[in-house]
Motif scaffolding. Structure first.
Motif, PDB file in Angstrom:
ATOM      1  N   ASP A  71      35.651  49.415  31.599  1.00 12.20           N
ATOM      2  CA  ASP A  71      36.729  49.884  32.473  1.00 12.20           C
ATOM      3  C   ASP A  71      37.216  48.677  33.280  1.00 12.20           C
ATOM      4  O   ASP A  71      36.957  47.535  32.890  1.00 12.20           O
ATOM      5  CB  ASP A  71      36.276  51.068  33.338  1.00 12.20           C
ATOM      6  CG  ASP A  71      35.157  50.714  34.308  1.00 12.20           C
ATOM      7  OD1 ASP A  71      34.905  49.502  34.526  1.00 12.20           O
ATOM      8  OD2 ASP A  71      34.533  51.646  34.855  1.00 12.20           O
ATOM      9  N   SER A  72      37.899  48.906  34.381  1.00 15.80           N
ATOM     10  CA  SER A  72      38.472  47.764  35.105  1.00 15.80           C
ATOM     11  C   SER A  72      37.388  46.857  35.702  1.00 15.80           C
ATOM     12  O   SER A  72      37.645  45.694  35.987  1.00 15.80           O
ATOM     13  CB  SER A  72      39.395  48.273  36.210  1.00 15.80           C
ATOM     14  OG  SER A  72      38.652  49.089  37.099  1.00 15.80           O
ATOM     15  N   ALA A  73      36.169  47.365  35.878  1.00 18.51           N
ATOM     16  CA  ALA A  73      35.152  46.577  36.579  1.00 18.51           C
ATOM     17  C   ALA A  73      33.975  46.149  35.712  1.00 18.51           C
ATOM     18  O   ALA A  73      33.443  45.054  35.886  1.00 18.51           O
ATOM     19  CB  ALA A  73      34.629  47.376  37.773  1.00 18.51           C
ATOM     20  N   SER A  74      33.535  46.995  34.788  1.00 19.00           N
ATOM     21  CA  SER A  74      32.265  46.757  34.093  1.00 19.00           C
ATOM     22  C   SER A  74      32.365  47.148  32.628  1.00 19.00           C
ATOM     23  O   SER A  74      33.310  47.827  32.211  1.00 19.00           O
ATOM     24  CB  SER A  74      31.146  47.608  34.710  1.00 19.00           C
ATOM     25  OG  SER A  74      31.068  47.428  36.094  1.00 19.00           O
TER      26      SER A  74
ATOM     27  N   ARG B 129      25.128  50.114  32.195  1.00 22.97           N
ATOM     28  CA  ARG B 129      26.300  49.434  32.764  1.00 22.97           C
ATOM     29  C   ARG B 129      26.004  47.940  32.809  1.00 22.97           C
ATOM     30  O   ARG B 129      24.995  47.520  33.363  1.00 22.97           O
ATOM     31  CB  ARG B 129      26.567  49.958  34.175  1.00 22.97           C
ATOM     32  CG  ARG B 129      27.689  49.263  34.893  1.00 22.97           C
ATOM     33  CD  ARG B 129      27.623  49.565  36.389  1.00 22.97           C
ATOM     34  NE  ARG B 129      28.589  48.753  37.115  1.00 22.97           N
ATOM     35  CZ  ARG B 129      28.400  48.289  38.344  1.00 22.97           C
ATOM     36  NH1 ARG B 129      27.294  48.562  39.005  1.00 22.97           N
ATOM     37  NH2 ARG B 129      29.311  47.554  38.933  1.00 22.97           N
TER      38      ARG B 129
ATOM     39  N   ASP C 246      26.799  46.938  46.080  1.00 22.91           N
ATOM     40  CA  ASP C 246      27.074  46.359  44.765  1.00 22.91           C
ATOM     41  C   ASP C 246      27.441  44.868  44.858  1.00 22.91           C
ATOM     42  O   ASP C 246      28.531  44.454  44.457  1.00 22.91           O
ATOM     43  CB  ASP C 246      28.218  47.149  44.090  1.00 22.91           C
ATOM     44  CG  ASP C 246      28.254  46.911  42.590  1.00 22.91           C
ATOM     45  OD1 ASP C 246      27.210  46.548  42.014  1.00 22.91           O
ATOM     46  OD2 ASP C 246      29.339  47.075  41.997  1.00 22.91           O
TER      47      ASP C 246
ATOM     48  N   ARG D  71      27.135  44.238  34.049  1.00 21.71           N
ATOM     49  CA  ARG D  71      28.012  43.526  34.989  1.00 21.71           C
ATOM     50  C   ARG D  71      28.636  42.325  34.291  1.00 21.71           C
ATOM     51  O   ARG D  71      27.965  41.579  33.589  1.00 21.71           O
ATOM     52  CB  ARG D  71      27.187  43.031  36.183  1.00 21.71           C
ATOM     53  CG  ARG D  71      26.670  44.148  37.072  1.00 21.71           C
ATOM     54  CD  ARG D  71      27.708  44.599  38.068  1.00 21.71           C
ATOM     55  NE  ARG D  71      28.127  43.512  38.919  1.00 21.71           N
ATOM     56  CZ  ARG D  71      27.494  43.151  40.040  1.00 21.71           C
ATOM     57  NH1 ARG D  71      26.431  43.791  40.434  1.00 21.71           N
ATOM     58  NH2 ARG D  71      27.935  42.150  40.780  1.00 21.71           N
ATOM     59  N   ARG D  72      29.924  42.142  34.537  1.00 25.69           N
ATOM     60  CA  ARG D  72      30.616  40.992  33.952  1.00 25.69           C
ATOM     61  C   ARG D  72      30.454  39.754  34.814  1.00 25.69           C
ATOM     62  O   ARG D  72      30.330  39.856  36.038  1.00 25.69           O
ATOM     63  CB  ARG D  72      32.111  41.288  33.847  1.00 25.69           C
ATOM     64  CG  ARG D  72      32.421  42.373  32.853  1.00 25.69           C
ATOM     65  CD  ARG D  72      33.894  42.712  32.887  1.00 25.69           C
ATOM     66  NE  ARG D  72      34.157  43.846  32.019  1.00 25.69           N
ATOM     67  CZ  ARG D  72      35.168  44.690  32.191  1.00 25.69           C
ATOM     68  NH1 ARG D  72      36.016  44.523  33.188  1.00 25.69           N
ATOM     69  NH2 ARG D  72      35.336  45.686  31.363  1.00 25.69           N
TER      70      ARG D  72
ATOM     71  N   TYR E  41      21.849  43.080  40.003  1.00 20.71           N
ATOM     72  CA  TYR E  41      22.572  41.865  40.418  1.00 20.71           C
ATOM     73  C   TYR E  41      21.551  40.731  40.493  1.00 20.71           C
ATOM     74  O   TYR E  41      20.362  40.964  40.760  1.00 20.71           O
ATOM     75  CB  TYR E  41      23.234  42.070  41.802  1.00 20.71           C
ATOM     76  CG  TYR E  41      22.354  42.853  42.728  1.00 20.71           C
ATOM     77  CD1 TYR E  41      21.295  42.234  43.396  1.00 20.71           C
ATOM     78  CD2 TYR E  41      22.522  44.228  42.892  1.00 20.71           C
ATOM     79  CE1 TYR E  41      20.437  42.967  44.202  1.00 20.71           C
ATOM     80  CE2 TYR E  41      21.664  44.970  43.697  1.00 20.71           C
ATOM     81  CZ  TYR E  41      20.626  44.329  44.340  1.00 20.71           C
ATOM     82  OH  TYR E  41      19.763  45.057  45.124  1.00 20.71           O
TER      83      TYR E  41
ATOM     84  N   HIS F 231      27.493  40.706  44.260  1.00 19.07           N
ATOM     85  CA  HIS F 231      27.380  39.806  43.097  1.00 19.07           C
ATOM     86  C   HIS F 231      26.010  39.147  43.076  1.00 19.07           C
ATOM     87  O   HIS F 231      25.516  38.799  42.010  1.00 19.07           O
ATOM     88  CB  HIS F 231      28.471  38.735  43.129  1.00 19.07           C
ATOM     89  CG  HIS F 231      29.826  39.265  42.818  1.00 19.07           C
ATOM     90  ND1 HIS F 231      30.784  39.481  43.784  1.00 19.07           N
ATOM     91  CD2 HIS F 231      30.374  39.647  41.651  1.00 19.07           C
ATOM     92  CE1 HIS F 231      31.877  39.959  43.203  1.00 19.07           C
ATOM     93  NE2 HIS F 231      31.656  40.068  41.920  1.00 19.07           N
TER      94      HIS F 231
ATOM     95  N   PRO G 119      31.985  37.066  36.980  1.00 20.57           N
ATOM     96  CA  PRO G 119      33.271  37.047  37.693  1.00 20.57           C
ATOM     97  C   PRO G 119      34.239  36.057  37.038  1.00 20.57           C
ATOM     98  O   PRO G 119      33.820  34.999  36.555  1.00 20.57           O
ATOM     99  CB  PRO G 119      32.894  36.585  39.100  1.00 20.57           C
ATOM    100  CG  PRO G 119      31.442  36.897  39.242  1.00 20.57           C
ATOM    101  CD  PRO G 119      30.858  36.765  37.867  1.00 20.57           C
TER     102      PRO G 119
END
Ligand code: ZN
Length: 398
Positions: A113-116, A204, A287, A206-207, A351, A289, A209
């Motif tokens: 989605d837009s975040a992950s 999920r 949440d 995490r991408r 994280y 980084h 940044p």
């Protein structure tokens, strides 16, 4: 001998209460805040070695009972231990007990989605799992217990930005292993939970940044101890660790703000009592980084001194090493970079995180430094530089 007695004792109690028929297995579901599995019944000041946290309402099969733990059977060849307070025994027998009639996995979907990014594994129950990180190439690996594959397709959508490849392997009759290969060398965290249908395991991812600029990151700082938990005390001054971790955490916040970091989160800004699960819940909600925890060390002997950084998962080691490299320029001895560390705030996989044990309050030379405001300011500067060094290292990798 003792183990058999434990199980038989438990069965007798439950049979006497009329809960279970003689040939039934005892099933339970996880409950409460942050239930976790442990490898064994070992214990030390940090608690037993943890396999990892579990979501709530996960089905587990009870195999035996010890003082405060149940032994749970994860698959034919794997068991683990869980605190009795973390499960509720089921009064009704479950039809197909794990693992004798393994359940089946369904199809797998990979998307973003837009975040992950997400990997969704269709299952027919909430099964226990464990996960780990691999490096070179960077992968997240998830084992789901009591599951046999009936996964005949993996749909991979281009909306997934960080996941390069997803595949599975039936590593044992009843252990289903999902491999998730990442595009970047650095791990930025992942979270495991069941979705609202209750039967889909969602991983999920995490991408990394898009901009590896410290000013754009959400950074969390945890000042160790606080309130009714003073931590260690100074060998000559009798100062409390909790007061000096807070001073250093506040100094780090100031340093980050001055460097242009807009989003800084502190688990505490006063002399507050906070449990570890409370801190973890706050951090997960924020949440970040990345997280830096600040503590001051203490040892039985006053000759032990030096600075050290800690990590639990190999994918997060690089952050703790970059910070240690900078800390060592403060004239402190090297106590080391310590892995597989069973510190509660190193436990979340969500994280990158590092624990900094700045120096030893139990050593007079280290304590003298800790008492010096200039030193504390320098510590904040070094942690900040460690983070920026780490970002540069991450940026230099493909
Ligand atoms: Zn401490």
């Amino acid at each position: 001998m003792h183990m058999r007695k434990g199980l038989i004792g438990l069965l007798l109690v439950l049979q006497a209460s009329g809960v279970f028929a003689q040939d039934s297995v005892i099933m339970a579901r996880t409950t409460g805040q942050l239930p976790f599995l442990e490898y064994g019944i070992g214990d030390d000041r940090l608690g037993g070695a943890k396999i990892g946290y579990l979501d709530s309402n996960i089905l587990v099969k009870i195999a035996d009972s010890f003082n405060t733990d149940y032994k749970v059977r994860l698959s034919a060849y794997h068991s683990a231990y869980i605190a009795k307070s973390s499960v509720v025994l089921l009064s009704k027998q479950v039809n197909r007990p794990v693992p004798h009639n393994p359940h089946l996995s369904g199809h797998i979907k990979v998307y973003g989605d837009s975040a992950s990014d997400y990997v969704v594994v269709n299952l027919d129950e909430r099964y226990p799992y464990r996960s780990f990180q691999l490096l070179d190439p960077s992968r997240v690996v998830v084992d789901i217990f009591g599951i046999t594959s009936n996964s005949n397709w993996i749909a991979q959508l281009r909306t997934a930005k960080e996941i390069k490849n997803t595949w599975y392997e039936q590593v044992e009759d009843d252990v289903f292993r999902v491999y998730i290969q990442l595009k970047h060398a650095q791990h930025w965290g992942y979270s495991l939970s069941y979705d609202s249908t209750g039967k889909r395991l969602v991983i999920r991812i995490r991408r990394q940044p898009a901009l590896l600029d410290i000013r754009k990151l959400r950074i969390a700082i945890d000042a160790g101890h606080g309130g009714d938990n003073p931590g260690a005390s100074g060998v000559t001054s009798n100062i409390s660790e909790k007061d000096y971790t807070l001073l250093m955490a506040e100094q780090l916040r100031k340093t980050l703000k001055a460097a242009g970091v807009k989003n800084v989160f502190m688990t505490r800004t006063a002399d507050t009592s906070l449990s570890m699960p409370e801190r973890i819940a706050m951090l997960k909600a924020y949440d970040p980084h990345l997280l830096v925890s600040i503590h001051l060390n203490s040892a039985g002997s006053d000759t032990i001194q030096g600075t050290s950084t800690y990590y639990r998962y190999i994918g997060f080691r690089s952050l703790s090493m970059a910070i240690l490299d900078r800390m060592l320029t403060l004239g402190l001895k090297e106590y080391g970079n310590i892995g597989s560390f069973n510190f509660a705030l190193s436990g979340p996989t969500d994280y990158p995180n590092a624990l900094v044990e700045v120096a030893f309050l139990s050593n007079p030379a280290d304590e003298k430094k800790i008492l010096n405001p200039k030193f504390r300011k320098a510590v904040a500067q070094k942690i900040y530089q460690g983070i920026t060094d780490w970002l540069n290292i991450v940026n230099s990798k493909p």
